[in-house]
Design a protein around this motif. Structure first.
Motif, PDB file in Angstrom:
ATOM      1  N   LEU A   8       8.976  -2.949   2.481  1.00  0.00           N
ATOM      2  CA  LEU A   8       8.439  -3.883   2.637  1.00  0.00           C
ATOM      3  C   LEU A   8       7.536  -4.755   1.504  1.00  0.00           C
ATOM      4  O   LEU A   8       7.565  -5.794   1.620  1.00  0.00           O
ATOM      5  CB  LEU A   8       7.105  -3.273   3.745  1.00  0.00           C
ATOM      6  N   LEU A   9       7.398  -3.992   0.384  1.00  0.00           N
ATOM      7  CA  LEU A   9       6.675  -4.795  -0.638  1.00  0.00           C
ATOM      8  C   LEU A   9       7.847  -4.998  -1.726  1.00  0.00           C
ATOM      9  O   LEU A   9       7.393  -5.255  -2.804  1.00  0.00           O
ATOM     10  CB  LEU A   9       5.749  -3.746  -1.218  1.00  0.00           C
ATOM     11  N   ARG A  10       8.958  -4.821  -1.755  1.00  0.00           N
ATOM     12  CA  ARG A  10       9.986  -4.972  -2.588  1.00  0.00           C
ATOM     13  C   ARG A  10       9.774  -6.430  -3.341  1.00  0.00           C
ATOM     14  O   ARG A  10       9.993  -6.544  -4.675  1.00  0.00           O
ATOM     15  CB  ARG A  10      11.292  -4.832  -2.163  1.00  0.00           C
ATOM     16  N   LYS A  11       9.589  -7.545  -2.586  1.00  0.00           N
ATOM     17  CA  LYS A  11       9.380  -8.752  -3.289  1.00  0.00           C
ATOM     18  C   LYS A  11       8.077  -8.962  -3.924  1.00  0.00           C
ATOM     19  O   LYS A  11       8.041  -9.969  -5.121  1.00  0.00           O
ATOM     20  CB  LYS A  11       9.469 -10.002  -2.223  1.00  0.00           C
ATOM     21  N   TYR A  12       7.214  -8.013  -4.101  1.00  0.00           N
ATOM     22  CA  TYR A  12       5.912  -8.187  -4.800  1.00  0.00           C
ATOM     23  C   TYR A  12       6.066  -7.673  -6.257  1.00  0.00           C
ATOM     24  O   TYR A  12       7.095  -6.702  -6.380  1.00  0.00           O
ATOM     25  CB  TYR A  12       4.747  -7.461  -4.190  1.00  0.00           C
ATOM     26  N   PRO A  13       5.416  -8.095  -7.257  1.00  0.00           N
ATOM     27  CA  PRO A  13       5.684  -7.656  -8.749  1.00  0.00           C
ATOM     28  C   PRO A  13       5.000  -6.318  -8.736  1.00  0.00           C
ATOM     29  O   PRO A  13       4.245  -5.601  -7.699  1.00  0.00           O
ATOM     30  CB  PRO A  13       4.533  -8.455  -9.490  1.00  0.00           C
ATOM     31  N   ASP A  14       5.082  -5.618  -9.612  1.00  0.00           N
ATOM     32  CA  ASP A  14       4.798  -4.236  -9.810  1.00  0.00           C
ATOM     33  C   ASP A  14       3.459  -3.872  -9.735  1.00  0.00           C
ATOM     34  O   ASP A  14       2.999  -2.830  -9.277  1.00  0.00           O
ATOM     35  CB  ASP A  14       5.532  -3.479 -11.466  1.00  0.00           C
ATOM     36  N   ALA A  15       2.475  -4.808  -9.915  1.00  0.00           N
ATOM     37  CA  ALA A  15       1.159  -4.565  -9.847  1.00  0.00           C
ATOM     38  C   ALA A  15       0.492  -6.014  -9.089  1.00  0.00           C
ATOM     39  O   ALA A  15       1.184  -7.355  -9.682  1.00  0.00           O
ATOM     40  CB  ALA A  15       0.551  -4.924 -11.171  1.00  0.00           C
ATOM     41  N   VAL A  16      -0.172  -5.821  -8.234  1.00  0.00           N
ATOM     42  CA  VAL A  16      -0.703  -6.878  -7.369  1.00  0.00           C
ATOM     43  C   VAL A  16      -2.327  -7.104  -7.582  1.00  0.00           C
ATOM     44  O   VAL A  16      -2.809  -5.988  -8.150  1.00  0.00           O
ATOM     45  CB  VAL A  16      -0.455  -6.797  -6.104  1.00  0.00           C
ATOM     46  N   THR A  17      -2.819  -8.336  -7.189  1.00  0.00           N
ATOM     47  CA  THR A  17      -4.349  -8.491  -7.194  1.00  0.00           C
ATOM     48  C   THR A  17      -4.861  -8.162  -5.901  1.00  0.00           C
ATOM     49  O   THR A  17      -3.985  -7.844  -5.044  1.00  0.00           O
ATOM     50  CB  THR A  17      -4.552  -9.878  -7.500  1.00  0.00           C
ATOM     51  N   VAL A  18      -6.103  -8.263  -5.882  1.00  0.00           N
ATOM     52  CA  VAL A  18      -7.057  -7.892  -4.598  1.00  0.00           C
ATOM     53  C   VAL A  18      -6.425  -9.143  -3.908  1.00  0.00           C
ATOM     54  O   VAL A  18      -6.380  -8.962  -2.535  1.00  0.00           O
ATOM     55  CB  VAL A  18      -8.364  -7.772  -4.997  1.00  0.00           C
ATOM     56  N   LYS A  19      -6.403 -10.364  -4.120  1.00  0.00           N
ATOM     57  CA  LYS A  19      -5.981 -11.560  -3.278  1.00  0.00           C
ATOM     58  C   LYS A  19      -4.708 -11.209  -2.659  1.00  0.00           C
ATOM     59  O   LYS A  19      -4.582 -11.473  -1.466  1.00  0.00           O
ATOM     60  CB  LYS A  19      -6.135 -12.931  -4.144  1.00  0.00           C
ATOM     61  N   ASP A  20      -3.629 -10.747  -3.540  1.00  0.00           N
ATOM     62  CA  ASP A  20      -2.395 -10.331  -2.971  1.00  0.00           C
ATOM     63  C   ASP A  20      -2.385  -9.346  -1.779  1.00  0.00           C
ATOM     64  O   ASP A  20      -1.870  -9.713  -0.580  1.00  0.00           O
ATOM     65  CB  ASP A  20      -1.332  -9.771  -3.801  1.00  0.00           C
ATOM     66  N   CYS A  51      -6.477  -4.778 -10.596  1.00  0.00           N
ATOM     67  CA  CYS A  51      -5.089  -4.976 -10.841  1.00  0.00           C
ATOM     68  C   CYS A  51      -4.649  -3.494  -9.789  1.00  0.00           C
ATOM     69  O   CYS A  51      -4.896  -2.601 -10.427  1.00  0.00           O
ATOM     70  CB  CYS A  51      -4.518  -4.976 -12.037  1.00  0.00           C
ATOM     71  N   ILE A  52      -3.694  -3.814  -9.188  1.00  0.00           N
ATOM     72  CA  ILE A  52      -3.152  -2.638  -8.274  1.00  0.00           C
ATOM     73  C   ILE A  52      -1.803  -2.172  -8.275  1.00  0.00           C
ATOM     74  O   ILE A  52      -0.876  -3.109  -7.858  1.00  0.00           O
ATOM     75  CB  ILE A  52      -3.481  -2.644  -6.749  1.00  0.00           C
ATOM     76  N   PRO A  53      -1.392  -1.172  -9.095  1.00  0.00           N
ATOM     77  CA  PRO A  53       0.111  -0.842  -9.048  1.00  0.00           C
ATOM     78  C   PRO A  53       0.463  -0.751  -7.602  1.00  0.00           C
ATOM     79  O   PRO A  53       0.201  -0.165  -6.763  1.00  0.00           O
ATOM     80  CB  PRO A  53       0.010   0.306  -9.969  1.00  0.00           C
ATOM     81  N   LYS A  54       1.808  -1.320  -7.474  1.00  0.00           N
ATOM     82  CA  LYS A  54       2.264  -1.281  -6.466  1.00  0.00           C
ATOM     83  C   LYS A  54       2.688   0.067  -5.595  1.00  0.00           C
ATOM     84  O   LYS A  54       2.318   0.492  -4.511  1.00  0.00           O
ATOM     85  CB  LYS A  54       3.638  -1.932  -6.310  1.00  0.00           C
ATOM     86  N   ILE A  55       2.952   1.207  -6.667  1.00  0.00           N
ATOM     87  CA  ILE A  55       3.201   2.329  -6.066  1.00  0.00           C
ATOM     88  C   ILE A  55       1.732   2.804  -5.580  1.00  0.00           C
ATOM     89  O   ILE A  55       1.901   3.719  -4.780  1.00  0.00           O
ATOM     90  CB  ILE A  55       3.616   3.307  -7.313  1.00  0.00           C
ATOM     91  N   PHE A  56       0.577   2.663  -6.107  1.00  0.00           N
ATOM     92  CA  PHE A  56      -0.515   3.135  -5.658  1.00  0.00           C
ATOM     93  C   PHE A  56      -0.905   2.457  -4.150  1.00  0.00           C
ATOM     94  O   PHE A  56      -1.727   2.817  -3.309  1.00  0.00           O
ATOM     95  CB  PHE A  56      -1.760   2.700  -6.501  1.00  0.00           C
ATOM     96  N   LEU A  57      -0.553   1.058  -4.044  1.00  0.00           N
ATOM     97  CA  LEU A  57      -0.512   0.488  -2.797  1.00  0.00           C
ATOM     98  C   LEU A  57       0.077   1.030  -1.588  1.00  0.00           C
ATOM     99  O   LEU A  57      -0.278   1.345  -0.601  1.00  0.00           O
ATOM    100  CB  LEU A  57      -0.290  -1.141  -3.050  1.00  0.00           C
ATOM    101  N   VAL A  58       1.322   1.519  -2.139  1.00  0.00           N
ATOM    102  CA  VAL A  58       2.120   2.264  -1.133  1.00  0.00           C
ATOM    103  C   VAL A  58       1.746   3.567  -0.658  1.00  0.00           C
ATOM    104  O   VAL A  58       1.465   3.922   0.487  1.00  0.00           O
ATOM    105  CB  VAL A  58       3.554   2.498  -1.695  1.00  0.00           C
ATOM    106  N   ASP A  59       1.080   4.287  -1.788  1.00  0.00           N
ATOM    107  CA  ASP A  59       0.445   5.470  -1.552  1.00  0.00           C
ATOM    108  C   ASP A  59      -0.828   5.362  -0.561  1.00  0.00           C
ATOM    109  O   ASP A  59      -0.990   6.064   0.306  1.00  0.00           O
ATOM    110  CB  ASP A  59      -0.074   6.301  -2.629  1.00  0.00           C
ATOM    111  N   PHE A  60      -1.587   4.346  -0.821  1.00  0.00           N
ATOM    112  CA  PHE A  60      -2.877   4.091  -0.021  1.00  0.00           C
ATOM    113  C   PHE A  60      -2.220   3.861   1.412  1.00  0.00           C
ATOM    114  O   PHE A  60      -2.998   4.203   2.470  1.00  0.00           O
ATOM    115  CB  PHE A  60      -3.375   2.910  -0.472  1.00  0.00           C
ATOM    116  N   PHE A  61      -1.435   2.944   1.713  1.00  0.00           N
ATOM    117  CA  PHE A  61      -0.863   2.495   3.096  1.00  0.00           C
ATOM    118  C   PHE A  61      -0.255   4.110   3.667  1.00  0.00           C
ATOM    119  O   PHE A  61      -0.411   3.872   4.890  1.00  0.00           O
ATOM    120  CB  PHE A  61       0.403   1.503   2.975  1.00  0.00           C
TER     121      PHE A  61
END
Length: 91
Positions: A8-20, A51-61
């Motif tokens: 689901l997040l593959r189009k996002y960069p490796d690190a995202v912002t809070v706004k993202d 700055c939120i690394p995408k791998i941490f965002l996936v873990d959080f979800f």
């Protein structure tokens, strides 16, 4: 579930912002900042911004904290329903 969110997040960069995260999930800026400040959503600060690394965002979800939010955003509800549908079709 990790694979579902990674795809689901593959189009996002490796690190995202809070706004993202706000734009993606439909939760408020205050809520996402709170998750980062409390350490529920792992992030690092770059100046004054998280700055939120995408791998941490996936873990959080996939975490119990995120899945047990009482007042879920529309995006949150839709992704949970979509994941359940995909799991039923796999059986």
């Amino acid at each position: 579930m990790h694979g579902y969110y990674e795809k689901l997040l593959r189009k996002y960069p490796d690190a995202v912002t809070v706004k993202d995260v706000v734009t993606l999930t439909g939760y408020t800026l205050t809520t996402v900042h709170s998750w980062c400040s409390r350490g529920s959503l792992k992030a690092f600060q770059k100046g004054l911004k998280f700055c939120i690394p995408k791998i941490f965002l996936v873990d959080f979800f996939c975490s119990l904290i995120f899945r047990s939010i009482t007042r879920k955003s529309l995006w949150h509800i839709q992704t949970l329903n979509d994941f359940q549908r995909k799991m039923k079709h796999r059986k």
